[in-house]
Design a protein around this motif. Sequence first.
Motif, PDB file in Angstrom:
ATOM      1  N   LEU A 316     -12.516  41.288 -14.769  1.00 38.29           N
ATOM      2  CA  LEU A 316     -13.860  41.843 -14.959  1.00 38.29           C
ATOM      3  C   LEU A 316     -14.160  42.044 -16.450  1.00 38.29           C
ATOM      4  N   LYS A 327     -23.644  36.953 -18.618  1.00 41.66           N
ATOM      5  CA  LYS A 327     -23.246  37.963 -17.628  1.00 41.66           C
ATOM      6  C   LYS A 327     -24.371  38.965 -17.394  1.00 41.66           C
ATOM      7  N   GLU A 328     -25.019  39.395 -18.484  1.00 46.25           N
ATOM      8  CA  GLU A 328     -26.118  40.359 -18.351  1.00 46.25           C
ATOM      9  C   GLU A 328     -27.256  39.771 -17.516  1.00 46.25           C
ATOM     10  N   VAL A 331     -26.183  39.809 -13.943  1.00 42.80           N
ATOM     11  CA  VAL A 331     -26.156  41.183 -13.425  1.00 42.80           C
ATOM     12  C   VAL A 331     -27.586  41.666 -13.164  1.00 42.80           C
ATOM     13  N   PHE A 335     -27.190  40.599  -9.484  1.00 40.65           N
ATOM     14  CA  PHE A 335     -26.294  41.670  -9.021  1.00 40.65           C
ATOM     15  C   PHE A 335     -27.078  42.913  -8.583  1.00 40.65           C
ATOM     16  N   TYR A 336     -27.863  43.475  -9.506  1.00 44.81           N
ATOM     17  CA  TYR A 336     -28.583  44.718  -9.193  1.00 44.81           C
ATOM     18  C   TYR A 336     -29.525  44.562  -7.997  1.00 44.81           C
ATOM     19  N   TYR A 339     -27.483  44.471  -4.851  1.00 45.79           N
ATOM     20  CA  TYR A 339     -26.809  45.758  -4.616  1.00 45.79           C
ATOM     21  C   TYR A 339     -27.805  46.805  -4.111  1.00 45.79           C
ATOM     22  N   LEU A 340     -28.981  46.838  -4.703  1.00 44.83           N
ATOM     23  CA  LEU A 340     -29.962  47.860  -4.322  1.00 44.83           C
ATOM     24  C   LEU A 340     -30.545  47.618  -2.936  1.00 44.83           C
ATOM     25  N   ARG A 341     -30.592  46.331  -2.519  1.00 45.24           N
ATOM     26  CA  ARG A 341     -31.177  46.032  -1.209  1.00 45.24           C
ATOM     27  C   ARG A 341     -30.199  46.271  -0.065  1.00 45.24           C
ATOM     28  N   ARG A 343     -28.178  48.645   1.076  1.00 41.99           N
ATOM     29  CA  ARG A 343     -27.699  50.030   1.207  1.00 41.99           C
ATOM     30  C   ARG A 343     -26.968  50.287   2.516  1.00 41.99           C
ATOM     31  N   PRO A 347     -19.571  50.577   0.841  1.00 42.46           N
ATOM     32  CA  PRO A 347     -19.559  50.402  -0.620  1.00 42.46           C
ATOM     33  C   PRO A 347     -18.847  49.134  -1.086  1.00 42.46           C
ATOM     34  N   ARG A 350     -20.804  45.969  -0.020  1.00 46.78           N
ATOM     35  CA  ARG A 350     -22.026  45.915  -0.808  1.00 46.78           C
ATOM     36  C   ARG A 350     -21.727  45.368  -2.208  1.00 46.78           C
ATOM     37  N   MET A 405     -12.974  44.199  -9.698  1.00 48.43           N
ATOM     38  CA  MET A 405     -13.841  45.382  -9.689  1.00 48.43           C
ATOM     39  C   MET A 405     -13.255  46.489  -8.811  1.00 48.43           C
ATOM     40  N   GLN A 409     -11.836  50.199 -10.063  1.00 49.49           N
ATOM     41  CA  GLN A 409     -12.276  51.489  -9.515  1.00 49.49           C
ATOM     42  C   GLN A 409     -11.085  52.346  -9.121  1.00 49.49           C
TER      43      GLN A 409
ATOM     44  N   GLN B  46     -21.554  52.277 -10.443  1.00 47.90           N
ATOM     45  CA  GLN B  46     -20.945  53.513  -9.941  1.00 47.90           C
ATOM     46  C   GLN B  46     -21.915  54.690 -10.104  1.00 47.90           C
ATOM     47  N   PHE B  49     -24.408  54.421  -7.283  1.00 45.07           N
ATOM     48  CA  PHE B  49     -23.771  54.865  -6.043  1.00 45.07           C
ATOM     49  C   PHE B  49     -23.648  56.389  -6.019  1.00 45.07           C
ATOM     50  N   GLN B  60     -34.606  51.612  -5.172  1.00 48.61           N
ATOM     51  CA  GLN B  60     -35.578  50.586  -4.797  1.00 48.61           C
ATOM     52  C   GLN B  60     -36.869  51.234  -4.304  1.00 48.61           C
ATOM     53  N   PRO B  66     -32.646  49.869 -12.662  1.00 44.25           N
ATOM     54  CA  PRO B  66     -31.290  50.331 -12.979  1.00 44.25           C
ATOM     55  C   PRO B  66     -31.071  50.540 -14.481  1.00 44.25           C
TER      56      PRO B  66
END
Lengths: 462, 84
Positions: A316, A327-328, A331, A335-336, A339-341, A343, A347, A350, A405, A409, B46, B49, B60, B66
Amino acid sequence: MNPGVLAQFHENEALVTAVQSRSGRLALWLIATLLFTWHEVTVLMPAALALVMVFPAQRRILLSVAAAGTLAERFLDIAGMQWMFLTGGVVAGLACLYIAYILVLRFPLWPAAARRYPLLTLHTGIWIALLLSTIPWLGVLAMVPFLAWRLSYLVMQGSRGKVAGTRFRDHLFYLVPVFGGTQTPYGKGLDYLTRHEARDPGAFARSQLAGIKLLLLAILWIYVREFMDAAVFGHTVERLTAWPQGWTLGLSRLAEYLQSGVYPAWHIGWGTIYLELIRATLSLAAVGHVIVGCLRLLGFNVFRNTYKPLLSESVLEFWNRYYYYFKELLVEFFFYPTYLRLRALSPSSRMFAAVFAAAFLGNMYHHILSRPDTVIHSDFAGFWSVWGPRFIYCFLLALGIGVSMLRQQKMRKSGSESSPLIRVRRMAGVWTFYAIIHIWNVRLENVGIADCMRFFLSLLGI
Amino acid sequence: MDRQQQRENLIEFLNSVARPGYRADDIDDHSNLIDAGIIDSFALIQIIFHLEQNYGCNLQALGIDPADLGSINGMLTAIARANE
């Protein structure tokens, strides 16, 4: 002098003060221009830099004017010295970008479905433009992939209501950057550039010295790469001409092994893939340092694109340090949103889904967008012959990042310190992972997944 | 929970996801934590989350970007909007 102090010259307060004087600014401009010439940066850059240094408060206006020159340069590549076409192309290009800006400014008036999926809407438009580019007199639309991700940052900002109150010139300078750039927008969009824009003479001087440092570092990395090419692979090199002929290990490049189908002994094969990873890192660092160096010289003190990735202790971390702006992009646009959709998922699932959306789907899409001909003019077999190996590369990359990742964590939670030996072992693991997956990242005609797999098996003595 | 208490809880959480050797204690509420090198863009996941689990923030639904969670102030604003 202490080498550490020399390496950090851009933070030396006496030097920062000195380059704010008239003679200091002139000296800095001359050094920058010499470095631009060495790196073969566009001739517009020294002129734009001079103007920005004299009128820093007008930076965006000046860079927007330079954008017209940059467009002209690009059309010159396509059309040659046909003045009518050149002038028409620049005017049409600027008009299209202005229309795009106005459309984004009126984002609240877009149809509901387009507002819900703004990037999908934009990229549908991009592919329509690419299809139209097959009509001869609309060939200039082939420039669209270069603008795709820059427009994506603009649309994303518009969807968040952050374009209201901005002017066209606040966007034109990054949509068509004076230094050229690549399909990946180094410095991202307006939000990020504004956060890093120098607001006073001291900050501007610091940013410029940091830019000079990157242009110098880029020269160093180019020479190291050329040294490798001459001393390890026996290739004729462009700049390191003094290297004696015949002083070489005579190894072949990975691409040469893959194309010939004749593989080396396993230990040479492993050496080859590690050297290939180092060479790819040097190449990317050199390109990125020149682009970020230009941005910093113009007063945008943004992060480096490549920052010591070979010292990374996790897959990572390497991804974060190797090609930061790519990468940005992944992301932010893949990615975002994923991830946000999602839920409803657990974890871990997701996060894995979001990683695959970015490192696999987004990564594939970004590269396919750079070669739209493989979609527009090819059948599936032709498409797969070009993209098959990369499909495997992106899949393995996403898998590696997802696992990394989760491990990160867990390690953060345990908070344990690592011994130097463990850190070296981790670095070796990271090198090995990226060196192996890079086998599928060598883009060559007539080299498919099976060829890459055979080379990989040869590393295991099979 | 008042804003000051939320801020203290956030700082404690941020220190747990900060890059090794970095802490969020002394940073200005409006400074961007990524730009300051305290966290990387994946630590933002994180943070998202954490805000979802502990403060019921659905970014959303709230239309929050974000990238706006890059500062302590951005996070506190998201919490305040979730509580509205």
